[in-house]
Design an enzyme around this catalytic site. Structure first.
Site, mmCIF file in Angstrom:
data_model
loop_
_atom_site.group_PDB
_atom_site.id
_atom_site.type_symbol
_atom_site.label_atom_id
_atom_site.label_comp_id
_atom_site.label_asym_id
_atom_site.label_seq_id
_atom_site.Cartn_x
_atom_site.Cartn_y
_atom_site.Cartn_z
ATOM 1 C CE1 TYR A 14 47.268 -4.476 45.308
ATOM 2 C CE2 TYR A 14 45.988 -4.280 47.329
ATOM 3 C CZ TYR A 14 46.343 -3.796 46.083
ATOM 4 O OH TYR A 14 45.782 -2.640 45.612
ATOM 5 C CG HIS A 19 54.894 -4.188 45.577
ATOM 6 N ND1 HIS A 19 56.259 -3.959 45.498
ATOM 7 C CD2 HIS A 19 54.332 -2.955 45.613
ATOM 8 C CE1 HIS A 19 56.490 -2.657 45.489
ATOM 9 N NE2 HIS A 19 55.339 -2.026 45.567
#
Length: 192
Positions: A14, A19
């Protein structure tokens, strides 16, 4: 003491995604003020330091985005800080252009699941937040795929500028002037 929380998802896969804008800002604050954010406590990676004479705890919840409130509630309870005065959340916002930031003293989740979970755990919406724009989701894109996607080179340039502005906004809030931060950063960008 202030608790400054950046939202994101843990693990390498990630890193650098839309995000994880909150994690990126925490990393930049940590670098600027030489704070190591590497202690595992309260379901987060935390680091303690001083910014402008103010004691701070930088935190990156490791619960994954949608359960961020669990870590935040634990941090606020343990350190006994006032969520309305001594707590700042930094997170991504798809309703803002890449790198644009917006500061709020309170407000709804605006569809952001991490903020929804924090509001649920705190039982209220009154806490300062710094939103970092990651660009609007293109039509026909799945929202989850979009926010877990990476920036183009052009977008990354804008994001780096936005991250620097977010660091400055946090510094202004720590100085006790959220209104000045809002006045500086909540204006619409002028067309050039």
């Amino acid at each position: 003491m202030f608790i400054i929380v950046g939202l994101g998802n843990p693990s390498k896969e990630y890193e650098g995604t839309r995000h994880n804008a909150g994690f990126e800002v925490i990393d930049r604050i940590a670098d600027k003020y030489n704070i190591s954010v590497d202690t595992k406590k309260h379901r987060a990676l935390i680091g303690k330091g001083i910014i402008g004479g103010q004691k701070v705890i930088l935190a990156k919840p490791q619960t994954f985005m949608n359960l961020s409130g669990e870590s935040v509630r634990s941090l606020l309870d343990y350190y006994k800080v006032d969520e309305e005065q001594e707590f700042i959340v930094i997170y991504d916002d798809i309703s803002l252009d890449n790198g644009q930031i917006r500061i709020r003293a309170k407000g709804s989740a605006g569809g952001h699941n991490g903020i929804k979970n924090i509001i649920a755990h705190l039982g209220g919406q009154v806490f300062p937040r710094v939103k970092v724009g990651v660009g609007e989701k293109p039509s026909k894109y799945d929202l989850a795929d979009y926010v877990l996607g990476h920036f183009s080179k052009e977008e990354q340039v804008l994001m780096d500028e936005g991250y620097a502005h977010a660091v400055h906004a946090v510094e202004m809030i720590l100085e006790g002037d959220i209104s000045a931060a809002m006045n500086e950063y909540n204006r619409k960008k002028k067309e050039e």
